[in-house]
Each structure stands twice: as structure tokens, then as C-alpha cells.
Design an enzyme around this catalytic site. Structure first.
Site, short mmCIF file in Angstrom:
data_model
loop_
_atom_site.label_atom_id
_atom_site.label_comp_id
_atom_site.label_asym_id
_atom_site.label_seq_id
_atom_site.Cartn_x
_atom_site.Cartn_y
_atom_site.Cartn_z
N ASP A 171 0.81 -1.34 -0.10
CA ASP A 171 -0.03 0.03 -0.12
C ASP A 171 0.85 1.32 0.11
O ASP A 171 0.58 2.06 1.16
CB ASP A 171 -1.06 0.10 1.27
CG ASP A 171 -1.73 -1.49 1.32
OD1 ASP A 171 -2.19 -1.78 0.30
OD2 ASP A 171 -2.02 -1.73 2.51
N GLU B 222 -11.27 0.64 -3.92
CA GLU B 222 -10.35 1.03 -2.73
C GLU B 222 -9.36 1.66 -3.21
O GLU B 222 -8.96 1.94 -4.19
CB GLU B 222 -10.18 -0.24 -1.70
CG GLU B 222 -9.08 -1.23 -2.63
CD GLU B 222 -8.79 -2.51 -1.97
OE1 GLU B 222 -9.88 -2.61 -0.91
OE2 GLU B 222 -8.15 -3.17 -2.38
#
Length: 549
Positions: free
Chosen positions: A22, A190
Site C-alpha cells: 500500500d 478501494e
């Protein structure tokens, strides 16, 4: 931490190998800053800086105080999800989610090395993966992903937007749904980030879930609140169509950055399966070039996929050296690479009690103890605790780990050594203890299969087995682990010249998240436990080596 520079013209991916998922990036002048998810490990959110986008130096952690990071009851794949880093008018902002304690929050700093502020928790901000966008008119917007009002399936989510007042750290006005992904009935839209480029707002997200079907998509609008039109070429990056034999998989969760020379790059996560479709290393950080055509980003032009090699960015090279193989434990504080599981409420290690050694105090909690929220005795006893365990990330498919330990177990409960961990259910422990009045060195494995990679199995007992055990009388011993792909070898000895093989060609696939579930990668470290009993004993480690092969 430095990637392999192949020659004077090319660099090698991943730029952050091992469990660094991420990624989020920003540029301030000629320096780049990047952060990654840290889940249930403390300190939280490692932060790196670079001058060339390839060689990264860790400069600290964003969340390095107990008051900033509550991880009580957090499972290995709980805790801190998907931070975003941004810079505006002299202030750095990191916004992220603590999925186990209070949700989404912001911390700020004038210096990225810290100190960072206490958390500002954002009320009425559901979901995960928050991001901030600073518009030219002075307004600031919060974007995130949340479940739809009437979800029809797991991952039925949407990207939402709302203005935020950063003076009050409060959302203002009404929230609106701005996109639900490029595909109809898409799973898990997302990781949203908004950019304004040539008067247009671009929304980059990921969808398809963070596993094999992960993908990056983009939409644009003349107005920040929409409507957003999807790129007809979506997804702009995915490896799901390349098959499970391809050497890089599940690419997604991206962030864009423009260099001072007006070149564009994207950082994103991906994995390197090996020994079959098994990803012991977890999700790693990759760097790819981006160009713009007809108002849309083209990722990795010419191939459309993440490559292991690219031309070096047109940026001045970093003059930093390579990471040291050995940690001699001769500093006053732990190196940034070391992490504990959950926030330690009491300090179980010391670098000062014995100069030049890392001392681990034996604690009753084991590194395989389950921490869950369903109220069994184990939870009540250990939910707010950390085991006596310090770990670093596995960063190479082939590696060697070696340590020198001084430890005298006083009974069968006391144990210390090296642990390789994916979670409490999936681990190896090369440990020293006692059995029937004799000191022994043994290799213990723990495994429980999950049906899907994101499933976390809390139920039942850990399935442990001793692979091999040898009587070995020594108060000073050397422990070594080597791995060639998924074949792991474990050694012990009283000197480096007399190392003995304890177990050979042990299948390492139990350390992959395909079997273990969750979202992290393998961590390797040092532990000491009294296995449920009180103890005043300790283990001393003179040094610890980690070397990629």
C-alpha cells in the site's frame, strides 16, 4: 533500504522488497517521501525518503509512541491499513485507518522525521483507505471507500468524497458517492487518490480485491464532485490476465508522483510468487513509469505490465550505502527495521542492560497465542499484550539468517531463539529449551490451512509439531536459517565452524499468505517466552545477520 541497480542505466524492481504494501508517495522540492501499511506491528507506518525514486532510506516511523497507536487485540493483519502521505504549505499529513481502534485519523508533522502529532480521529468517516486532496481554491477533500448502503456481496463498496476542515479536523457538508469502479458489480473498489492535472480531476483507485484479481483503474471529471467518466482503456494496470505462473502478481493500490523534471511515475504494490503460487514475501512496493496520452495515463508504456527492469529515472543518484548485513546491537535504540507485535505496554527488550547485546526478557505470552475478540480466556489474558518478539521483514526469496545467543533455560517452559512468522497459526521456531532435564535445540512448525487468502482463522487450537529435536548442552549457541526458494534449512552449533544440520529442505510454503490468510508477509526475528509461566530469565543476543542471496 536500497534496490539492486543493474548498471548505470537501469534499476530493478521491487524498490522496497518484502512486506511493504500500500505505498503512498509525495514530493517536496527534489526529495520524495513514501509510507506503507504496517498492520499490527509497532512502530507503525514506516516512512522513507529518496532523491532518485529507486534508493530509499528509512527515516523513522510516523506512529512511534504508544499514545499514537493503540493495537490492543489486533490480529497480525489488523491495525494500520493503507496510509496516504501528502504535503501542503509546510505541513506533512498522513491519513490512515486503525481498523481495530476508532477508525480513520490524521497525524501531522513539520519534519517527516518527526515528531508526528497525536492522532486526530475523524468522526462520521466510515470505511478504510482515506486520502486527502488539496484543491487550488484552498478547499481540502477527504476520499475513502465504504460499504454501499445495501451491500449485495462481500466487497460491494463505493468511493466517497467529502470536504474536510483541517483546522478543526472535521468533515463538513455532505458526503457523496463519486465512483463504484470501472466494472459492473466490481469487488472492493478501494485505495482512492485524487489529482488535478491540466484542469481535470483524476481519480485513481484499485478494484478486484488485493489478491490475484487486483487492478488499477482511473476516472476523470471537470468537477471534483463528479460525474466521473471511466477511462475506456480500464484497467490501466493489472496482471490478473497473465496467469498464476507469471513472476509478478496482484498489482494494485497505486499512487502517482510527478518529478521536478515533469516525468511521471507510479508506486504500487505487487507480489513475487515462488515455489508455485505462494507469496511468502507478501505485498511489495514497485515503481513504474507513466506517460499521458489523450488525457489518460499510460502505465509502463510499451508493455502495459510491471517489469523487473526499467531505465533509471532522470534524477540525481543517491549516494547512500547499502543496508548492513549485521546488527551488532551496539546502539542506544533499535534500528528502524525491528518491530514488535502490537503496542508494547511494557518494555521487554534492552540494549543497555548488557552493552553490545540485545536482551529479551522471557514473557508468559507465546508468539503463537491467539488474540481474538470473542472472549475466550486467551483473549482476556493477552489482548493488550505483546509477546517478547522483535522481527524484521523477509525481503529475499533466497536468504540466510544467523545469530549468536546466550541463554540458559531453567525449565521446560522457557525457550528462546529465531522465529519465522506469517501469523500465530503459521510459523517456524528454531528454539533452545529443556526436555526431561536436558537442554535441547528443536525446530517447531505450526500450520492451519485457510480456504481463501483473506480468511483469518481464529477458531480452534494451533496445530504444532516438532520437526526435529537434539540434546545440546551449551549456554552460548549459534542458530542459522537458510532458504533457497521454498526449501528451508535449520542449523545450530557452539561455534560458526561447527554448525550442525537440524532439519533440511523443510517446506516453507506454510509461511505464504495463500495458506495463512491475512495481508502481511513473513517476518523473521528473535523471541523469548516462558510459555504461560512467570519468569525472571532472559536471553541475550550478541548480533543478528540477515543477508539476501
Amino acid at each position: 533500504m536500497f534496490t539492486d541497480v543493474l548498471d548505470n542505466k537501469n534499476f530493478k524492481n521491487p524498490i522496497l522488497p518484502g512486506f511493504y504494501p500500500d505505498p503512498s508517495i509525495c514530493r517536496v522540492g527534489e526529495i520524495y517521501y513514501m509510507v506503507n501499511s504496517s498492520f499490527a506491528f509497532f512502530p507503525g507506518i514506516p516512512i522513507f525518503q529518496s532523491a532518485d525514486l529507486v534508493n530509499w532510506e528509512q527515516i523513522g516511523h510516523v506512529l512511534d509512541r504508544e499514545s499514537q497507536l493503540k493495537l490492543d487485540g489486533a490480529y497480525y493483519s489488523g491495525g494500520i491499513f493503507a496510509p496516504t502521505i501528502r504535503y501542503h504549505e509546510g505541513v506533512f499529513y498522513v491519513i490512515t485507518t486503525n481498523v481495530d481502534n476508532r477508525g480513520n485519523f490524521i497525524v501531522t508533522a513539520n519534519d517527516p522525521k518527526g515528531p508526528w502529532s497525536e492522532p486526530y480521529f475523524i468522526e462520521n468517516a466510515p470505511g478504510i483507505d482515506p486520502s486527502l486532496f488539496f484543491d487550488e481554491d484552498g478547499k481540502v477533500y477527504y476520499t475513502g471507500c465504504r460499504e454501499t448502503k445495501n451491500p449485495r456481496f462481500f466487497g460491494d463498496s463505493e468511493i466517497w468524497l467529502q470536504e474536510i476542515d483541517l483546522d478543526k479536523m472535521q468533515l463538513k457538508g455532505e458526503s457523496s458517492t463519486i465512483w463504484r469502479g470501472a466494472l459492473k458489480d466490481v469487488k472492493c473498489p478501494e485505495g482512492p487518490h485524487i489529482y488535478k492535472i491540466n484542469g481535470m480531476y483524476y481519480l485513481v483507485i484499485s478494484e478486484g480485491g488485493t489478491e490475484h484479481y487486483h487492478a488499477i483503474t482511473v476516472a476523470r471529471s471537470k468537477n471534483i464532485s463528479g460525474p466521473y467518466e471511466g477511462n475506456p482503456g480500464n484497467p490501466i494496470l493489472t496482471h490478473r490476465h497473465l496467469g498464476k505462473d507469471y513472476p509478478i502478481s496482484n498489482t494494485g493500490h497505486a499512487d502517482l508522483v510527478k518529478t521536478q523534471n515533469d516525468d511521471w511515475y507510479m508506486v504500487l504494490l505487487g507480489s513475487r510468487p515462488y515455489g508455485g503460487y505462494y507469496k511468502n514475501l507478501g505485498r511489495e512496493t514497485f515503481l513504474v513509469p507513466v506517460v499521458w496520452e489523450d488525457g489518460w495515463p499510460i502505465v509502463s508504456p510499451g508493455t502495459g505490465k510491471v517489469e523487473f527492469e526499467y531505465p533509471f529515472p532522470n534524477l540525481p543518484r543517491s549516494d547512500k550505502g547499502q543496508e548492513e548485513i549485521r546488527d551488532d546491537f551496539d546502539k542506544e535504540v533499535l534500528d528502524y527495521k525491528w518491530n514488535s507485535l502490537r503496542t508494547p505496554k511494557e518494555k521487554f527488550w534492552s540494549l543497555k542492560e548488557r552493552s553490545g547485546f540485545l536482551r529479551l526478557k522471557l514473557k508468559p505470552m507465546r508468539i503463537l497465542d491467539v488474540v481474538e475478540t470473542k472472549g475466550d480466556n486467551n483473549y482476556k489474558k493477552y489482548a493488550e499484550e505483546s509477546p517478547s518478539f522483535l522481527a524484521r521483514r523477509q525481503q529475499h526469496i533466497n536468504f540466510e539468517v544467523l545469530t549468536k545467543m546466550e541463554f540458559t533455560p531453567e525449565n521446560d517452559k522457557e525457550t528462546a531463539g529465531i522465529a519465522l512468522i506469517q501469523n500465530n497459526n503459521h510459523q517456524f521456531r528454531l528454539e533452545y529449551s529443556m526436555e526431561n532435564g536436558h537442554k535441547v535445540v528443536r525446530l517447531v512448525s505450526c500450520k492451519r490451512e485457510c480456504k481463501e487468502s483473506y480468511v483469518i482463522d481464529y477458531e480452534g487450537k494451533n496445530i504444532e509439531s516438532t520437526i526435529n529435536s537434539k540434546v545440546f548442552e551449551a549456554d552460548v549457541l549459534y542458530l542459522k536459517v537458510t532458504a533457497i526458494g521454498q526449501e528451508y534449512n535449520f542449523y545450530y552449533g557452539s561455534s560458526l565452524d561447527e554448525m550442525k544440520l537440524l532439519a533440511e529442505n523443510v517446506d516453507g510454503r506454510i509461511l505464504s499468505w495463500e495458506l495463512a490468510g491475512g495481508f502481511i508477509g513473513t517476518c523473521i526475528g528473535l523471541f523469548a517466552s516462558s510459555n504461560g509461566e512467570a519468569s525472571c530469565n532472559h536471553a541475550d543476543f550478541d548480533w543478528f545477520d540477515y543477508e539476501g542471496k
